[in-house]
Design an enzyme around this catalytic site. Structure first.
Site, PDB file in Angstrom:
ATOM      1  N   SER A 102      41.363  38.169  52.111  1.00 30.17           N
ATOM      2  CA  SER A 102      42.234  39.343  52.291  1.00 30.17           C
ATOM      3  C   SER A 102      42.986  39.212  53.612  1.00 30.17           C
ATOM      4  CB  SER A 102      41.403  40.623  52.341  1.00 30.17           C
ATOM      5  OG  SER A 102      40.632  40.763  51.181  1.00 30.17           O
ATOM      6  N   ARG A 145      34.844  46.212  58.292  1.00 28.73           N
ATOM      7  CA  ARG A 145      35.457  44.998  58.855  1.00 28.73           C
ATOM      8  C   ARG A 145      35.600  45.085  60.377  1.00 28.73           C
ATOM      9  NH1 ARG A 145      34.591  43.925  54.270  1.00 28.73           N
ATOM     10  NH2 ARG A 145      35.815  42.561  52.907  1.00 28.73           N
ATOM     11  N   GLU A 154      43.892  41.833  58.622  1.00 31.78           N
ATOM     12  CA  GLU A 154      42.459  41.587  58.776  1.00 31.78           C
ATOM     13  C   GLU A 154      42.239  40.241  59.472  1.00 31.78           C
ATOM     14  OE1 GLU A 154      38.984  39.944  56.628  1.00 31.78           O
ATOM     15  OE2 GLU A 154      39.569  41.536  55.246  1.00 31.78           O
TER      16      GLU A 154
HETATM   17  N1  EPU Z   1      44.498  45.704  43.075  1.00 33.86           N
HETATM   18  C1  EPU Z   1      45.737  45.692  42.497  1.00 33.86           C
HETATM   19  N2  EPU Z   1      46.508  44.570  42.647  1.00 33.86           N
HETATM   20  C2  EPU Z   1      46.093  43.487  43.321  1.00 33.86           C
HETATM   21  C3  EPU Z   1      44.817  43.499  43.911  1.00 33.86           C
HETATM   22  C4  EPU Z   1      44.023  44.624  43.785  1.00 33.86           C
HETATM   23  O1  EPU Z   1      46.151  46.639  41.862  1.00 33.86           O
HETATM   24  O2  EPU Z   1      46.848  42.515  43.399  1.00 33.86           O
HETATM   25  C5  EPU Z   1      43.654  46.912  42.913  1.00 33.86           C
HETATM   26  C6  EPU Z   1      42.854  46.881  41.609  1.00 33.86           C
HETATM   27  O3  EPU Z   1      42.800  48.184  41.114  1.00 33.86           O
HETATM   28  C7  EPU Z   1      41.475  46.476  42.072  1.00 33.86           C
HETATM   29  C8  EPU Z   1      41.401  47.106  43.442  1.00 33.86           C
HETATM   30  O4  EPU Z   1      42.728  46.999  43.964  1.00 33.86           O
HETATM   31  O5  EPU Z   1      40.486  46.998  41.226  1.00 33.86           O
HETATM   32  C9  EPU Z   1      40.428  46.451  44.374  1.00 33.86           C
HETATM   33  O6  EPU Z   1      40.643  45.043  44.357  1.00 33.86           O
HETATM   34  P1  EPU Z   1      39.400  44.056  44.642  1.00 33.86           P
HETATM   35  O7  EPU Z   1      38.219  44.441  43.863  1.00 33.86           O
HETATM   36  O8  EPU Z   1      39.903  42.654  44.510  1.00 33.86           O
HETATM   37  O9  EPU Z   1      39.004  44.380  46.127  1.00 33.86           O
HETATM   38  P2  EPU Z   1      39.886  44.553  47.444  1.00 33.86           P
HETATM   39  O10 EPU Z   1      39.720  45.960  47.912  1.00 33.86           O
HETATM   40  O11 EPU Z   1      41.272  44.054  47.247  1.00 33.86           O
HETATM   41  C10 EPU Z   1      37.915  44.006  49.052  1.00 33.86           C
HETATM   42  C11 EPU Z   1      37.654  43.085  50.206  1.00 33.86           C
HETATM   43  C12 EPU Z   1      37.379  41.665  49.709  1.00 33.86           C
HETATM   44  C13 EPU Z   1      36.171  41.718  48.789  1.00 33.86           C
HETATM   45  C14 EPU Z   1      36.488  42.684  47.628  1.00 33.86           C
HETATM   46  C15 EPU Z   1      35.319  42.875  46.698  1.00 33.86           C
HETATM   47  C16 EPU Z   1      38.932  44.009  52.050  1.00 33.86           C
HETATM   48  C17 EPU Z   1      40.127  43.877  52.926  1.00 33.86           C
HETATM   49  N3  EPU Z   1      38.808  43.091  51.099  1.00 33.86           N
HETATM   50  O12 EPU Z   1      39.128  43.574  48.439  1.00 33.86           O
HETATM   51  O13 EPU Z   1      37.037  40.874  50.822  1.00 33.86           O
HETATM   52  O14 EPU Z   1      35.885  40.432  48.258  1.00 33.86           O
HETATM   53  O15 EPU Z   1      36.807  43.991  48.169  1.00 33.86           O
HETATM   54  O16 EPU Z   1      34.350  43.670  47.291  1.00 33.86           O
HETATM   55  O17 EPU Z   1      38.134  44.934  52.237  1.00 33.86           O
HETATM   56  C18 EPU Z   1      38.012  39.462  52.487  1.00 33.86           C
HETATM   57  O18 EPU Z   1      37.684  40.327  53.313  1.00 33.86           O
HETATM   58  O19 EPU Z   1      38.595  38.405  52.832  1.00 33.86           O
HETATM   59  C19 EPU Z   1      37.746  39.708  51.079  1.00 33.86           C
HETATM   60  C20 EPU Z   1      38.157  38.856  50.126  1.00 33.86           C
END
Ligand code: EPU
Length: 338
Positions: free
Chosen positions: A237, A163, A333
């Protein structure tokens, strides 16, 4: 080219926050920037470049000139299986994804349905489901606000990171990205290793997916987890996933055995910020006009008439509680315009 005065920014930010720009101009071609430069309008201090407004929080009215990037156009050239796709900075990112997917140009499909514009994509090196923009990025053209010249930035010039890029670093506020060139392929290798993708493909009984099927699966996952900004204001995010040292991680793990983490480079660990926030009890909570999304605690939402300040104050509360519980400092972010 018209410079508008006292324009509501509500339609220009996906959070749906009602701030006012003292001035706003739409840029439809690179020459528009040259004209503004020649008129010495771009030498002012108080400029803000706006793409799709999907990664920005206006805490106050903006007392300067908002430059709204609206350069359109997509085209491509093919050499064997290699495809170079060129898109204007104001093209909606997902329109570009759909254009490529429908033509069978692969590499971009995991980045389906990410909000925002093409010109904003390199700035924060957008990423999702195991793919980042830098994996398909060839070059971009950028207007240099100091010299009025158009410069070309190749991948190695962009300092891409999680990012992050040079456009958020030393070149912040200095370059306006007008065009992006991507390197795609008609025979690209699909990346379906991310757990949610393979699970959804399995659910649909798809064994050898096409580019289009991967794109559809990614879109379906996003729709199920993330709120649609046209229905409920948000900017994806709100925080980055924090990166900490392996040593710090070991300490955390001894206290929180379920902590969600991913290896990150050498000796570093990336934590799932959504998990940290959920553990602090914030998931799905409504606080005044704001809150976190019920299916993804990392996403802050506008339940109607939230002001930017309200969202900002709420994000401070979250940062404090995550710091108290885990001694980890969340970094936003989204770009906060104070
Ligand atoms: N999780 C929780 N609770 C929550 C949300 C997430 O426990 O409320 C845990 C779960 O274990 C889940 C893990 O966190 O499996 C990861 O969650 P998710 O797959 O939704 O991915 P993220 O790390 O929260 C990142 C990016 C997203 C992107 C997703 C999928 C960042 C800051 N965000 O989110 O990007 O869509 O991976 O690759 O890196 C964005 O940048 O705006 C964005 C949406």
């Amino acid at each position: 080219m018209d410079i508008q005065k006292n324009v509501s920014l509500k339609p220009y930010n996906t959070f749906g926050v009602d701030a006012v720009a003292r001035q706003l101009v739409h840029i439809k071609k690179e020459e528009d920037l040259s004209h503004l430069y020649a008129a010495e309008i771009l030498t002012r201090d108080n400029l803000l470049l706006l793409g799709g407004g999907s990664n920005i929080l206006f805490v106050n009215d903006f007392e300067g000139l908002v430059i709204h990037m609206a350069i359109g156009g997509i085209d491509y050239c093919i050499n064997g299986t290699d495809v170079v796709v060129r898109a204007g900075g104001g093209v909606v990112w997902n329109d570009l994804v759909n254009y490529c997917v429908n033509k069978g140009f692969g590499g971009i499909e995991n980045l389906s349905l990410i909000p925002g514009t093409v010109g904003a994509a390199p700035v924060q090196n957008i990423g999702a489901y195991g793919v980042e923009l830098q994996d398909i990025f060839l070059s971009c053209r950028g207007f240099d606000l100091a010299t009025g010249e158009i410069k070309t930035f190749y991948k190695e010039d962009c300092a891409f990171d999680y990012r992050d890029s040079i456009f958020k670093g030393v070149l912040k506020g200095k370059i306006i990205i007008t065009e992006v060139n991507l390197s795609l392929s008609t025979e690209s290798k699909l990346n379906t290793t991310y757990g949610a993708i393979s699970a959804e493909l399995h659910n649909r009984g798809i064994v050898s997916p096409t580019i289009k099927e991967v794109s559809e699966v990614v879109s379906a996952i996003r729709v199920s987890k993330l709120p649609d900004p046209s229905m409920i204001g948000n900017s994806g995010s709100f925080f980055k996933n924090p990166v900490i040292s392996v040593d710090r991680f070991r300490v955390l793990l001894s206290n929180f055995v379920d902590i969600v983490s991913y290896p990150f480079g050498d000796n570093k660990i990336k934590l799932a910020a959504g998990w940290l926030i959920e553990q602090c009890g914030w998931k799905g909570r409504v606080v005044g006009n704001t809150g976190t999304w019920k299916n993804q605690a990392l996403v802050l939402v506008n339940h109607g008439n939230a002001t930017g300040l309200e969202v900002y104050d709420f994000s401070e509360e979250i940062i404090k509680s995550v710091k108290n519980k885990f001694d980890v400092v969340l970094e936003r972010e989204v770009n906060v315009v104070l």
